[in-house]
Motif scaffolding. Structure first.
Motif, PDB file in Angstrom:
ATOM      1  N   ALA A  99     -10.276  -0.581  -4.792  1.00 53.67           N
ATOM      2  CA  ALA A  99     -10.005   0.855  -4.639  1.00 53.67           C
ATOM      3  C   ALA A  99      -8.759   1.236  -5.423  1.00 53.67           C
ATOM      4  O   ALA A  99      -8.713   2.286  -6.077  1.00 53.67           O
ATOM      5  CB  ALA A  99      -9.848   1.210  -3.165  1.00 53.67           C
ATOM      6  N   ARG A 100      -7.740   0.386  -5.380  1.00 49.70           N
ATOM      7  CA  ARG A 100      -6.510   0.655  -6.128  1.00 49.70           C
ATOM      8  C   ARG A 100      -6.804   0.693  -7.632  1.00 49.70           C
ATOM      9  O   ARG A 100      -6.337   1.576  -8.352  1.00 49.70           O
ATOM     10  CB  ARG A 100      -5.465  -0.415  -5.825  1.00 49.70           C
ATOM     11  CG  ARG A 100      -4.116  -0.169  -6.473  1.00 49.70           C
ATOM     12  CD  ARG A 100      -3.066  -1.192  -6.069  1.00 49.70           C
ATOM     13  NE  ARG A 100      -3.084  -1.571  -4.669  1.00 49.70           N
ATOM     14  CZ  ARG A 100      -2.668  -0.813  -3.653  1.00 49.70           C
ATOM     15  NH1 ARG A 100      -2.203   0.389  -3.897  1.00 49.70           N
ATOM     16  NH2 ARG A 100      -2.723  -1.255  -2.407  1.00 49.70           N
ATOM     17  N   GLU A 101      -7.591  -0.248  -8.115  1.00 45.73           N
ATOM     18  CA  GLU A 101      -7.936  -0.284  -9.537  1.00 45.73           C
ATOM     19  C   GLU A 101      -8.690   0.965  -9.962  1.00 45.73           C
ATOM     20  O   GLU A 101      -8.415   1.543 -11.020  1.00 45.73           O
ATOM     21  CB  GLU A 101      -8.758  -1.530  -9.847  1.00 45.73           C
ATOM     22  CG  GLU A 101      -7.966  -2.815  -9.770  1.00 45.73           C
ATOM     23  CD  GLU A 101      -8.846  -4.061  -9.825  1.00 45.73           C
ATOM     24  OE1 GLU A 101     -10.051  -3.947 -10.150  1.00 45.73           O
ATOM     25  OE2 GLU A 101      -8.324  -5.152  -9.541  1.00 45.73           O
ATOM     26  N   ARG A 102      -9.662   1.379  -9.147  1.00 44.87           N
ATOM     27  CA  ARG A 102     -10.434   2.575  -9.478  1.00 44.87           C
ATOM     28  C   ARG A 102      -9.539   3.808  -9.482  1.00 44.87           C
ATOM     29  O   ARG A 102      -9.647   4.660 -10.361  1.00 44.87           O
ATOM     30  CB  ARG A 102     -11.602   2.775  -8.494  1.00 44.87           C
ATOM     31  CG  ARG A 102     -12.671   1.704  -8.510  1.00 44.87           C
ATOM     32  CD  ARG A 102     -13.282   1.378  -9.876  1.00 44.87           C
ATOM     33  NE  ARG A 102     -13.435   2.505 -10.739  1.00 44.87           N
ATOM     34  CZ  ARG A 102     -13.095   2.492 -12.051  1.00 44.87           C
ATOM     35  NH1 ARG A 102     -12.614   1.417 -12.621  1.00 44.87           N
ATOM     36  NH2 ARG A 102     -13.269   3.551 -12.776  1.00 44.87           N
ATOM     37  N   LEU A 103      -8.653   3.911  -8.487  1.00 44.88           N
ATOM     38  CA  LEU A 103      -7.751   5.058  -8.425  1.00 44.88           C
ATOM     39  C   LEU A 103      -6.810   5.070  -9.628  1.00 44.88           C
ATOM     40  O   LEU A 103      -6.578   6.127 -10.228  1.00 44.88           O
ATOM     41  CB  LEU A 103      -6.955   5.037  -7.113  1.00 44.88           C
ATOM     42  CG  LEU A 103      -6.045   6.235  -6.859  1.00 44.88           C
ATOM     43  CD1 LEU A 103      -6.846   7.537  -6.843  1.00 44.88           C
ATOM     44  CD2 LEU A 103      -5.295   6.047  -5.554  1.00 44.88           C
ATOM     45  N   LEU A 104      -6.301   3.906 -10.002  1.00 42.98           N
ATOM     46  CA  LEU A 104      -5.421   3.831 -11.171  1.00 42.98           C
ATOM     47  C   LEU A 104      -6.153   4.214 -12.467  1.00 42.98           C
ATOM     48  O   LEU A 104      -5.542   4.690 -13.417  1.00 42.98           O
ATOM     49  CB  LEU A 104      -4.835   2.420 -11.310  1.00 42.98           C
ATOM     50  CG  LEU A 104      -3.749   2.068 -10.305  1.00 42.98           C
ATOM     51  CD1 LEU A 104      -3.423   0.573 -10.374  1.00 42.98           C
ATOM     52  CD2 LEU A 104      -2.491   2.895 -10.551  1.00 42.98           C
ATOM     53  N   GLU A 105      -7.443   4.015 -12.472  1.00 44.29           N
ATOM     54  CA  GLU A 105      -8.250   4.360 -13.643  1.00 44.29           C
ATOM     55  C   GLU A 105      -8.507   5.868 -13.724  1.00 44.29           C
ATOM     56  O   GLU A 105      -8.422   6.467 -14.797  1.00 44.29           O
ATOM     57  CB  GLU A 105      -9.583   3.604 -13.577  1.00 44.29           C
ATOM     58  CG  GLU A 105     -10.484   3.821 -14.748  1.00 44.29           C
ATOM     59  CD  GLU A 105     -10.063   3.025 -15.976  1.00 44.29           C
ATOM     60  OE1 GLU A 105     -10.418   3.461 -17.086  1.00 44.29           O
ATOM     61  OE2 GLU A 105      -9.398   2.002 -15.835  1.00 44.29           O
ATOM     62  N   ILE A 106      -8.830   6.486 -12.597  1.00 43.63           N
ATOM     63  CA  ILE A 106      -9.254   7.893 -12.659  1.00 43.63           C
ATOM     64  C   ILE A 106      -8.133   8.901 -12.403  1.00 43.63           C
ATOM     65  O   ILE A 106      -8.235  10.042 -12.848  1.00 43.63           O
ATOM     66  CB  ILE A 106     -10.431   8.173 -11.700  1.00 43.63           C
ATOM     67  CG1 ILE A 106     -10.028   8.015 -10.236  1.00 43.63           C
ATOM     68  CG2 ILE A 106     -11.635   7.325 -12.062  1.00 43.63           C
ATOM     69  CD1 ILE A 106     -11.099   8.451  -9.251  1.00 43.63           C
ATOM     70  N   ALA A 107      -7.067   8.512 -11.730  1.00 39.00           N
ATOM     71  CA  ALA A 107      -5.990   9.466 -11.423  1.00 39.00           C
ATOM     72  C   ALA A 107      -5.394  10.095 -12.680  1.00 39.00           C
ATOM     73  O   ALA A 107      -5.210  11.325 -12.721  1.00 39.00           O
ATOM     74  CB  ALA A 107      -4.922   8.814 -10.559  1.00 39.00           C
ATOM     75  N   PRO A 108      -5.099   9.312 -13.726  1.00 37.86           N
ATOM     76  CA  PRO A 108      -4.550   9.953 -14.937  1.00 37.86           C
ATOM     77  C   PRO A 108      -5.522  10.949 -15.581  1.00 37.86           C
ATOM     78  O   PRO A 108      -5.086  11.961 -16.139  1.00 37.86           O
ATOM     79  CB  PRO A 108      -4.282   8.775 -15.876  1.00 37.86           C
ATOM     80  CG  PRO A 108      -4.147   7.586 -14.988  1.00 37.86           C
ATOM     81  CD  PRO A 108      -5.085   7.852 -13.839  1.00 37.86           C
ATOM     82  N   VAL A 109      -6.798  10.683 -15.485  1.00 39.22           N
ATOM     83  CA  VAL A 109      -7.802  11.604 -16.033  1.00 39.22           C
ATOM     84  C   VAL A 109      -7.755  12.923 -15.268  1.00 39.22           C
ATOM     85  O   VAL A 109      -7.766  14.011 -15.865  1.00 39.22           O
ATOM     86  CB  VAL A 109      -9.214  10.978 -15.979  1.00 39.22           C
ATOM     87  CG1 VAL A 109     -10.270  11.972 -16.436  1.00 39.22           C
ATOM     88  CG2 VAL A 109      -9.269   9.700 -16.808  1.00 39.22           C
ATOM     89  N   ILE A 110      -7.690  12.821 -13.940  1.00 40.31           N
ATOM     90  CA  ILE A 110      -7.628  14.023 -13.099  1.00 40.31           C
ATOM     91  C   ILE A 110      -6.362  14.811 -13.418  1.00 40.31           C
ATOM     92  O   ILE A 110      -6.409  16.036 -13.625  1.00 40.31           O
ATOM     93  CB  ILE A 110      -7.678  13.641 -11.605  1.00 40.31           C
ATOM     94  CG1 ILE A 110      -9.033  13.026 -11.265  1.00 40.31           C
ATOM     95  CG2 ILE A 110      -7.381  14.846 -10.720  1.00 40.31           C
ATOM     96  CD1 ILE A 110      -9.086  12.332  -9.912  1.00 40.31           C
ATOM     97  N   VAL A 111      -5.225  14.135 -13.466  1.00 40.40           N
ATOM     98  CA  VAL A 111      -3.951  14.816 -13.740  1.00 40.40           C
ATOM     99  C   VAL A 111      -3.993  15.484 -15.107  1.00 40.40           C
ATOM    100  O   VAL A 111      -3.591  16.651 -15.252  1.00 40.40           O
ATOM    101  CB  VAL A 111      -2.762  13.837 -13.620  1.00 40.40           C
ATOM    102  CG1 VAL A 111      -1.488  14.467 -14.159  1.00 40.40           C
ATOM    103  CG2 VAL A 111      -2.579  13.412 -12.167  1.00 40.40           C
ATOM    104  N   ASN A 112      -4.486  14.791 -16.125  1.00 44.82           N
ATOM    105  CA  ASN A 112      -4.560  15.388 -17.467  1.00 44.82           C
ATOM    106  C   ASN A 112      -5.463  16.617 -17.481  1.00 44.82           C
ATOM    107  O   ASN A 112      -5.117  17.636 -18.093  1.00 44.82           O
ATOM    108  CB  ASN A 112      -5.051  14.367 -18.488  1.00 44.82           C
ATOM    109  CG  ASN A 112      -3.984  13.364 -18.857  1.00 44.82           C
ATOM    110  OD1 ASN A 112      -2.798  13.650 -18.760  1.00 44.82           O
ATOM    111  ND2 ASN A 112      -4.407  12.186 -19.272  1.00 44.82           N
TER     112      ASN A 112
END
Length: 113
Positions: A66-79
């Motif tokens: 879950a941490r890996e997935r969040l680290l992958e998609i969070a920057p996309v969401i923020v951008n």
């Protein structure tokens, strides 16, 4: 005359059984939340996926997937949200841009926790 330790023992056994059931149910719901996150991510619903991953990590901070997935998609969401805020600012939609910046800040806070 009734032997009182027996009902107390039964209550203890019931309490232990209930506790174990809740723990098992918690593990299942954590896995289900993770699976929902994966499905939402596959369908392009990244924010929904992130909320599932955050909830999984709230329940189980050691859930590395879950941490890996969040680290992958969070920057996309923020951008995406920052780009949206910039577009709103350029269109003189300052209140809407402000709201988006606040959402970005809250989201980053959620991810950090």
């Amino acid at each position: 005359m009734t032997n009182s330790p027996r009902p107390i023992l039964s209550a203890r056994v019931l309490a232990i059984g209930l506790t174990v059931s809740l723990l098992v149910a918690g593990c299942v719901s954590t896995q289900k939340r993770f699976d929902r996150g994966i499905k939402a991510e596959e369908e392009g619903r990244l924010y929904e996926a992130s909320q599932n991953y955050i909830r999984v990590l709230t329940d189980d901070p050691d859930y590395d997937e879950a941490r890996e997935r969040l680290l992958e998609i969070a920057p996309v969401i923020v951008n995406d949200w920052m780009d949206d805020a910039a577009r709103k600012t350029a269109a003189n939609l300052f209140v809407e841009a402000h709201d988006r910046y606040i959402a970005v800040d809250r989201f980053i806070g959620q991810c950090g926790n």
